[in-house]
Design a protein around this motif. Structure first.
Motif, PDB file in Angstrom:
ATOM      1  N   HIS A 188      26.395  19.316  57.073  1.00 35.27           N
ATOM      2  CA  HIS A 188      27.024  18.418  56.100  1.00 35.27           C
ATOM      3  C   HIS A 188      27.007  19.064  54.717  1.00 35.27           C
ATOM      4  N   PRO A 189      28.138  19.067  54.012  1.00 37.34           N
ATOM      5  CA  PRO A 189      28.141  19.641  52.663  1.00 37.34           C
ATOM      6  C   PRO A 189      27.317  18.772  51.712  1.00 37.34           C
ATOM      7  N   ILE A 190      26.455  19.436  50.924  1.00 37.68           N
ATOM      8  CA  ILE A 190      25.637  18.690  49.964  1.00 37.68           C
ATOM      9  C   ILE A 190      25.917  19.122  48.523  1.00 37.68           C
ATOM     10  N   TRP A 191      26.626  20.251  48.335  1.00 40.88           N
ATOM     11  CA  TRP A 191      27.012  20.693  46.991  1.00 40.88           C
ATOM     12  C   TRP A 191      28.141  21.700  47.136  1.00 40.88           C
ATOM     13  N   ALA A 192      29.095  21.658  46.235  1.00 37.97           N
ATOM     14  CA  ALA A 192      30.156  22.665  46.197  1.00 37.97           C
ATOM     15  C   ALA A 192      30.579  22.880  44.756  1.00 37.97           C
ATOM     16  N   TRP A 193      30.960  24.106  44.473  1.00 39.24           N
ATOM     17  CA  TRP A 193      31.387  24.486  43.131  1.00 39.24           C
ATOM     18  C   TRP A 193      32.448  25.564  43.286  1.00 39.24           C
ATOM     19  N   ALA A 194      33.533  25.514  42.522  1.00 42.14           N
ATOM     20  CA  ALA A 194      34.604  26.498  42.642  1.00 42.14           C
ATOM     21  C   ALA A 194      35.124  26.898  41.268  1.00 42.14           C
ATOM     22  N   THR A 195      35.646  28.146  41.185  1.00 37.45           N
ATOM     23  CA  THR A 195      36.191  28.647  39.929  1.00 37.45           C
ATOM     24  C   THR A 195      37.065  29.868  40.190  1.00 37.45           C
ATOM     25  N   PRO A 196      38.022  30.137  39.306  1.00 37.61           N
ATOM     26  CA  PRO A 196      38.673  31.452  39.356  1.00 37.61           C
ATOM     27  C   PRO A 196      37.629  32.492  38.941  1.00 37.61           C
ATOM     28  N   LEU A 197      37.309  33.424  39.808  1.00 34.46           N
ATOM     29  CA  LEU A 197      36.206  34.357  39.554  1.00 34.46           C
ATOM     30  C   LEU A 197      36.385  35.187  38.277  1.00 34.46           C
ATOM     31  N   PRO A 198      37.562  35.768  38.006  1.00 37.21           N
ATOM     32  CA  PRO A 198      37.691  36.552  36.769  1.00 37.21           C
ATOM     33  C   PRO A 198      37.503  35.708  35.501  1.00 37.21           C
ATOM     34  N   ARG A 199      37.873  34.450  35.545  1.00 37.64           N
ATOM     35  CA  ARG A 199      37.699  33.589  34.371  1.00 37.64           C
ATOM     36  C   ARG A 199      36.226  33.306  34.116  1.00 37.64           C
ATOM     37  N   ALA A 200      35.453  33.094  35.172  1.00 39.09           N
ATOM     38  CA  ALA A 200      34.036  32.752  35.011  1.00 39.09           C
ATOM     39  C   ALA A 200      33.151  33.980  34.785  1.00 39.09           C
ATOM     40  N   PHE A 201      33.461  35.067  35.493  1.00 38.05           N
ATOM     41  CA  PHE A 201      32.564  36.220  35.460  1.00 38.05           C
ATOM     42  C   PHE A 201      33.139  37.425  34.723  1.00 38.05           C
ATOM     43  N   GLY A 202      34.330  37.295  34.180  1.00 36.91           N
ATOM     44  CA  GLY A 202      34.917  38.372  33.391  1.00 36.91           C
ATOM     45  C   GLY A 202      35.785  39.309  34.205  1.00 36.91           C
ATOM     46  N   ASP A 203      36.296  40.279  33.530  1.00 36.12           N
ATOM     47  CA  ASP A 203      37.233  41.234  34.113  1.00 36.12           C
ATOM     48  C   ASP A 203      36.472  42.377  34.784  1.00 36.12           C
TER      49      ASP A 203
END
Length: 171
Positions: free
Chosen positions: A66-81
């Motif tokens: 069962h999912p208990i947590w999820a988080w999503a993002t465009p990787l280059p936007r969050a972690f840089g180029d």
């Protein structure tokens, strides 16, 4: 009939060609977070037209799936180029991303030490969660940034506690 077969073959070749440049990778890791009989699983996943344009999903499921947590993002936007189209680079990133910091909510900063916007909780709720010494998991959510979630056994899920800046340790 032959035209239909040729058209289907062309569609399959085209679909395979589109998949070759994609950045669809997954890394999983077992952890003890929710306190269930079976281990929880962290899944760090990337998908996109290329690794320079990938989206990342961080998911935690309990021992029953069962999912208990999820988080999503465009990787280059969050972690840089920092992303290249080298598949091994993304695999290494996902492997590191799937390694959270585990602690308890008592180690979270006191309310007075939080900056505005660091948590979405009100002061009384935050203090209650800290005092209950619940399991806490912090995962990277950006460059030198972590999101910390707590396990709430009564709700059977994780909730956002606070975000924090972190410094990389130099050895």
């Amino acid at each position: 009939m032959i035209r239909l077969i040729a058209l289907c073959a062309l569609a399959l070749v085209s679909a395979c060609a589109q998949q070759q440049g994609r950045c669809d990778f997954t890394h999983t890791q077992q952890i003890a977070f929710s306190g269930g009989a079976a281990a929880d699983t962290i899944t760090a996943r990337s998908f996109g037209a290329s690794c320079k344009k990938a989206i990342g999903v961080y998911e935690i499921t309990d021992g029953e799936g069962h999912p208990i947590w999820a988080w999503a993002t465009p990787l280059p936007r969050a972690f840089g180029d920092v992303f290249t189209d080298e598949p091994e680079h993304m695999r290494q990133f996902l492997e590191q991303w799937a390694q959270p910091a585990l602690a308890t909510t008592q180690t979270a900063p006191e309310w007075a030490a939080l900056a505005p916007g660091q948590t979405t909780l009100d002061e009384l709720t935050y203090a209650d969660i800290r005092a209950r010494d619940l399991p806490m998991l912090c995962h990277f959510s950006g460059t030198a940034r972590q999101t910390c979630v707590f396990w709430e056994p009564a709700a059977g899920g994780a909730g956002h506690l606070f975000d924090r800046d972190v410094e990389e340790s130099v050895q």
